[in-house]
Design an enzyme around this catalytic site. Structure first.
Site, PDB file in Angstrom:
ATOM      1  N   LYS A 278      51.076   5.102  25.254  1.00 54.55           N
ATOM      2  CA  LYS A 278      51.522   4.031  24.254  1.00 54.55           C
ATOM      3  C   LYS A 278      50.406   3.096  23.897  1.00 54.55           C
ATOM      4  CE  LYS A 278      53.880  -0.271  24.096  1.00 54.55           C
ATOM      5  NZ  LYS A 278      53.186  -0.809  23.251  1.00 54.55           N
TER       6      LYS A 278
ATOM      7  N   GLY B 143      44.461  -4.903  28.775  1.00 56.53           N
ATOM      8  CA  GLY B 143      45.145  -5.799  28.148  1.00 56.53           C
ATOM      9  C   GLY B 143      45.415  -7.155  28.791  1.00 56.53           C
ATOM     10  N   SER B 144      46.403  -7.906  28.661  1.00 56.98           N
ATOM     11  CA  SER B 144      46.641  -9.212  29.146  1.00 56.98           C
ATOM     12  C   SER B 144      46.734  -9.257  30.703  1.00 56.98           C
ATOM     13  CB  SER B 144      47.538 -10.003  28.406  1.00 56.98           C
ATOM     14  OG  SER B 144      48.694  -9.539  28.676  1.00 56.98           O
TER      15      SER B 144
ATOM     16  N   GLY C  64      49.213  -7.219  33.012  1.00 54.65           N
ATOM     17  CA  GLY C  64      48.439  -6.376  34.293  1.00 54.65           C
ATOM     18  C   GLY C  64      49.237  -6.640  35.440  1.00 54.65           C
TER      19      GLY C  64
ATOM     20  N   GLU D 113      42.137  -3.372  33.387  1.00 55.22           N
ATOM     21  CA  GLU D 113      41.135  -4.372  32.800  1.00 55.22           C
ATOM     22  C   GLU D 113      41.894  -5.334  32.049  1.00 55.22           C
ATOM     23  OE1 GLU D 113      39.077  -6.095  30.482  1.00 55.22           O
ATOM     24  OE2 GLU D 113      38.639  -4.215  29.334  1.00 55.22           O
TER      25      GLU D 113
ATOM     26  N   CYS E 109      37.170  -8.242  25.107  1.00 61.14           N
ATOM     27  CA  CYS E 109      37.349  -8.633  26.612  1.00 61.14           C
ATOM     28  C   CYS E 109      35.927  -8.954  26.888  1.00 61.14           C
ATOM     29  CB  CYS E 109      37.931  -7.408  27.218  1.00 61.14           C
ATOM     30  SG  CYS E 109      39.351  -6.801  26.963  1.00 61.14           S
TER      31      CYS E 109
END
Ligand code: UN1
Length: 491
Positions: free
Chosen positions: A173, A226-227, A231, A246, A280
């Site tokens: 996705k 992602g955020s 997470g 991550e 990031c």
């Protein structure tokens, strides 16, 4: 406008939702395509296809799997210019960086294709006679990959290539801000000859597609970039699966009084304003020795003034737009927060051209390490300058955040450099270069609340496979570890 499909079991198909969403060009807010709003049923079909194809794929010799990845790398190279323009159009980063994004995908497929002829296990002696011990790498099974929009071809490649070389099948996705880039990567894999069902792509909303993937019992691993909020959701909902996260950073560049300030300045601009701060690994804090603070501030403002904001396809543009309206609001809210916290705004702090989601490169100085602008990930072109008295204080400030992804120090003193390597809490440390620019054949990831995941390089193999331990006893008798080995010593 073109309508794009889901990729399930080797076919491009509509979602059963019969709904679509748009992906916009962030530099002008114009739609670039219509995409399927996937749902739970689509994910289920994708999982079934991934399950059906697993047996054949995992029994395909790894070097053969590698041939497909190598072909994908060639095809990406052939399409580099077109794909880079698409990355700029859909994500906003300037064309030079977009080419870097695609190149990172090319390199990743190339690197992992070679792993097909390695996938090393280990051998080690047994404590018993005529017994052989070894390990081998086996696939995890079906893996769920959830990727962000900031590296819309590179990060999918980081996750797809190791998953595939290790013999897993995939339900993928991509972020809803950059579905077209993901579709292009999958089209390349299709053209390279990936068998039906081995890779399945479902675009659509996080609460339907993402959540179903995360919770699905047949999916044995989740790899998510992602955020932090998402997470945490993954951790709470994935059940007993292998989970790789991550979750961003609040990366610092330390500039010592013995540093080459011109070099440091280039690193700060590149790391802080490159990709409009949306990495990031972006440098969002500059921790500077008090002796050089004033001089650096002046140089920094001068250079920042000259940066040209605009559409990334224009070769004169230095800084592209932010990804979307929410990002723009978030970045601006941090400017307001910084002002309230009494940090000094040196330059920027405002929206740019309203045709797109532009935000001016922004510098705050006299920032205290505990201010929110110095602690929280802004993910935009905002840099905080924090002054310190010495290296010890610099490292303490550097480590005072909850994240630990990337870090950097500019110094010409070797012991400063090695102390930084030893004491900075981060997964990556650069000496005399910026916080960004990781290479694909080395491990990438962080510590602390960034998540302890390592991907890319040899770590990618560890992350996307399981290690199986094998004992071969050719003694012809029952030998008992821990028992016979001690008995025979006594004799
Ligand atoms: C990210 O921002 O999530 O080292 C990835 C870098 C890039 C990858 C960044 N090669 O900045």
């Amino acid at each position: 406008m073109e309508e794009y499909k889901l990729f399930i079991d080797g076919k491009w198909v509509n979602s059963s939702s019969n709904e679509t969403f748009l992906s916009l060009d962030p530099s002008n807010k114009k739609p670039i395509g219509k995409f399927q709003k996937g749902n739970e049923k689509d994910v289920e079909k994708a999982v079934q296809a991934a399950e059906r194809s697993l047996e054949e794929w995992k029994n395909t010799p790894a070097p053969k799997r590698g041939e497909i990845l190598l072909e994908a790398s060639y095809l990406l190279k052939k399409n580099k210019q077109r794909l880079a323009e698409l990355v700029t159009q859909e994500m906003g980063k300037v064309i030079k960086e977009a080419k870097g994004d695609v190149q990172e995908a090319i390199d990743t497929f190339e690197y992992f294709s070679g792993e097909g002829r390695r996938l090393f296990g280990r051998t080690t002696p047994s404590e018993l006679r005529n017994k052989f011990c070894m390990t081998t790498r086996i696939p995890i099974g079906i893996v769920g990959l959830i990727t962000p929009w900031n590296f819309p071809t590179a990060i999918p490649a980081w996750k797809l290539a190791p998953s595939l070389i290790c013999g897993n099948t995939v339900v993928f996705k991509p972020a809803s801000d950059t579905p077209l880039c993901a579709i292009e990567v999958i089209k390349i894999l299709e053209e390279a000859g990936i068998p039906n069902g081995v890779v399945n792509l479902i675009t659509g909303p996080a609460d339907k597609v993402g959540t179903t993937i995360i919770k699905h019992k047949k999916i044995r691993a989740i790899s998510f970039t992602g955020s932090r909020a998402t997470g945490e959701f993954v951790l709470k909902n994935a059940g007993i699966k292998k989970v790789g996260l991550e979750l961003g950073g609040k990366n610092a560049i330390i500039i010592m009084d013995d540093a080459d300030l011109n070099l440091a300045l280039e690193g700060v601009i590149w790391g802080g304003f490159g990709t409009t701060g949306q990495r990031c690994t972006a440098a969002s804090r500059v921790i500077i020795h008090e002796k050089v603070k004033k001089q650096f501030e002046k140089m920094f403002v001068e250079k920042t003034k000259k940066l040209k904001l605009g559409n990334g396809l224009d070769s004169k543009t230095d800084v592209g737009p932010l990804i979307n309206e929410n990002a723009l609001k978030k970045v601006h809210s941090y400017t307001e927060i910084g002002k309230k916290e009494k940090a000094k705004l040196l330059i920027g702090g405002n929206l740019g051209n309203s045709k797109g989601y532009f935000y001016q490169p922004t510098i705050f100085t006299d920032v205290k390490p505990n201010m929110r602008i110095a602690q929280e990930e802004i993910f935009g072109p905002t840099i905080c300058l924090i002054s310190v008295k010495n290296l010890n204080e610099a490292i303490k400030v550097c480590n005072s955040v909850s994240y630990g992804l990337s870090s950097s120090i500019y110094t010409n003193n070797i012991s400063n450099a090695f102390n930084a390597i030893k004491d900075i809490e981060s997964g990556i440390t650069y000496i005399n270069s910026s916080t960004i620019g990781a290479e694909v054949h080395l491990p990438f990831g962080g510590v602390k609340e960034t998540g302890s995941f390592r991907e890319a390089g040899w770590s990618g193999i560890e992350e996307f496979s399981e290690e199986k331990t094998i004992y071969v006893d050719y003694s012809g008798k029952l030998q008992k570890a821990q028992i016979d080995s001690v008995e025979s010593k006594k004799k």
